[in-house]
Design a protein around this motif. Structure first.
Motif: not given
Length: 613
Positions: A237-243, A566-568
């Motif tokens: 989960m922490m690795r993909e907080l940007f989602r 990418g972002e967001g």
């Protein structure tokens, strides 16, 4: 035209019998938002739960918003008349009364049948039933070899019990149920637990904004922030907080540490949990009496506090230092043995879990926190609001923020002797000195009162509502562009990562984070790269990681280079190179730089041949 108010939905895994800090914080947040005019509700995902029973328990909780709904995801699944365009393979449902099959009932109806591995709690198959007896979902966990755990198939059945859809994991079923429940209405979904958050970061809809609230330490226990190994249970989960559209931390220090480890993000914000109304303080408190509210588990290290009380009683016998511990947990038996061994049977009492246990803070003079880590330390804030003075180990996260008003009460992690001396000194001090400390902690606790935090939660939800509908990537499975070349340069002081990508000249520069990940020793580290254009349709991204950031340096022999491109919501995390020996110095180069030169040479040869013809 004003922005329509979204539905505010908190997605929980389950509601425990003894409501703890995370669930209590989620209830309080919803109560604050309900007071601000938002429609708040709860969805529970765990099977074998009774929504009516959960509602009855929660309705008695002081923070539960009046009139709020609790809906079980499996009730949504059961109540929906699912339709499917194409038939799917059919798994046989578990028969009633079969040997080795357990049944779970609600109101006289069988709602779940479960088959386990013999003499084990490992599930092989779980069927979810409707109240009329038809099958809603067949969830197989042994599709590779029947009777042996491995492989999963989740089959959704229509109201006639016939299969209409099938998946290889449970997440698509959760998504289908939420789609059915929310429809096209704007909604803000809160995910508090690490279990539901792993689903939440994958649930992306144009009318739905997602928020993850971080309630606990994101690092592996015993590791010091900021640059340390991620907690294995939270790492995916922490690795993909940007989602997530927003991430909420309880303290600024944890926000900064997350930013240092997995790259800064403007979506991470800080809102501490709100504490409830303080119990009315007693005019006279016993100077040496302490009260602690905590789960009786190893992480709380309550044996440290018991030993500290024993030493404090020896240091200041005239203070009559005592302690009541409210809570329940697996460590209860060992703590009783600890109390007996220390000769504290009359001085330290385990009072069990009491719903109104925090009222004890109004009678107590002091409290203690000896955990290995905290997400915030809500019980300490509750104690402070009642004028109960805390002593706490300096651990992440919360104690340092809470005790800015009394820094001398912040004790070095694990120093039982120092903790004992501080408790003894406070208990034997003059009443004016103790009263000054009480006034200081009461003033500090004001920052965590609901009136101070209500508008911050309301602003967060309103900001997300103003951004709806959100842009959703056309294909969540489409991979990010892989580097055309990758160069690593390792020195004693840094690791330099440089990647090149094919990128059209007219497109805006993308956001790129570069870093490393490894299992032994565990590490996860990335940072925003400097992105610039190169001649032709190429761009370059470069990041330099200082080795001194990690206590043991970058010593993994089998590391991987990781990027977030990418972002967001459209961002993707990719492993772009594996098998890197971080322990050795030198340079590594991979990619197609040599291939490009070979292709150019081939083109020149072919062009020359055409001209000769």
């Amino acid at each position: 035209m004003p922005t329509p108010r979204p539905r505010v939905v908190t997605v929980l895994w389950h509601i425990p019998e003894n409501i703890g800090g995370m669930t209590s914080a989620a209830l309080t947040r919803s109560s604050l938002l309900a007071e601000q005019g938002f429609d708040c509700e709860f969805i529970v995902c765990a099977p074998l739960r009774d929504a009516a029973a959960d509602l009855a328990r929660l309705a008695a909780h002081e923070a539960f918003p009046a009139g709020s709904r609790i809906v079980h995801l499996w009730d949504i699944v059961a109540d929906t008349p699912w339709k499917g365009a194409t038939p799917v393979s059919f798994d046989e449902p578990l028969p009633a009364g079969a040997t080795g099959v357990e049944e779970w009932h609600i109101g006289g109806s069988v709602r779940v049948r479960t088959r386990y591995v013999p003499e084990s709690s490992t599930v092989l198959q779980r069927d979810h039933m409707r109240a009329d007896g038809t099958v809603a979902v067949i969830d197989r966990h042994d599709t590779r070899s029947p009777g042996t755990p491995g492989g999963r198939r989740v089959t959704l059945c229509g109201d006639n019990g016939k299969p209409v859809k099938s998946w290889k994991s449970i997440w698509p079923l959760y998504a289908a149920a939420l789609d059915e429940y929310l429809g096209d209405e704007p909604a803000v979904l809160f995910f508090d637990s690490k279990v539901t958050a792993q689903f939440g970061q994958r649930y992306r809809r144009s009318n739905v904004a997602t928020v993850h609230v971080v309630h606990n330490l994101h690092l592996a226990p015993g590791k010091r922030p900021p640059l340390a190994a991620l907690n294995p249970s939270r790492a995916p989960m922490m690795r993909e907080l940007f989602r997530f559209d927003r991430v909420v931390c309880s303290t600024e220090q944890q926000r900064d540490d997350i930013a240092a480890l997995v790259s800064p993000s403007p979506t991470i914000t800080v809102i501490p949990p709100a504490i409830g109304a303080a119990a009315e303080a007693h005019a006279e408190r016993r100077p040496g009496h302490g009260v602690v509210l905590a789960s009786l588990g190893g992480r709380k290290r309550l044996d440290h506090l018991i030993h500290a009380v024993a030493r404090a009683r020896d240091i200041a016998p005239e203070a009559e230092i005592t302690l009541d511990i409210f809570g329940s947990g697996d460590a209860e038996a060992s703590l009783r043995e600890c109390i007996k061994a220390a000769g504290l049977d009359e001085a330290v009492r385990l009072r069990g879990h009491l719903a109104g246990g925090k009222s004890g803070f109004a009678e107590a003079s002091w409290t203690g926190l000896t955990s290995t880590h905290e997400g915030f330390g809500m019980a300490v804030a509750e104690a402070m609001s009642a004028g109960c003075v805390p002593f706490a180990y300096e651990v992440p996260y919360g104690p340092a923020d809470l005790l800015e008003c009394l820094p001398e009460n912040l004790i070095a992690d694990g120093d039982i002797d120092a903790l004992a001396h501080r408790i003894a000194s406070f208990a034997s001090a003059s009443e004016p000195e103790r009263e000054a400390a009480r006034e200081a902690v009461v003033r500090a606790s004001m920052a965590y009162r609901p009136v101070q935090l209500s508008e911050r939660w309301a602003h967060l939800v309103a900001d997300l509502a103003s951004e709806l509908p959100l842009e959703v990537p056309k294909s969540a499975s489409k991979p990010a562009p892989m580097p055309a070349s990758l160069r690593l340069k390792r020195s004693d002081s840094s690791l330099d990562i440089r990647a090149e990508y094919w990128w059209p000249k007219r497109r805006a520069l993308p956001g790129v984070c570069l870093g490393v990940t490894a299992a032994k020793p565990a590490l996860e580290w990335r940072m925003p790269a400097e992105v610039r254009r190169l001649p032709g349709n190429r761009i370059s991204a470069r990041a330099t990681l200082p080795v001194r950031g990690f206590a043991g340096g970058l010593t993994a022999h089998e590391a991987s280079i990781v990027e977030v491109f990418g972002e967001g919501r459209a961002a993707r995390r990719e492993i772009v190179h594996e098998g890197v020996d971080l322990a050795s110095c030198g340079a590594t180069e991979t990619g197609v730089r040599g291939v490009r030169r070979w292709v150019k040479a081939l083109k020149r040869t072919l062009t020359a041949g055409v001209r000769r013809v």
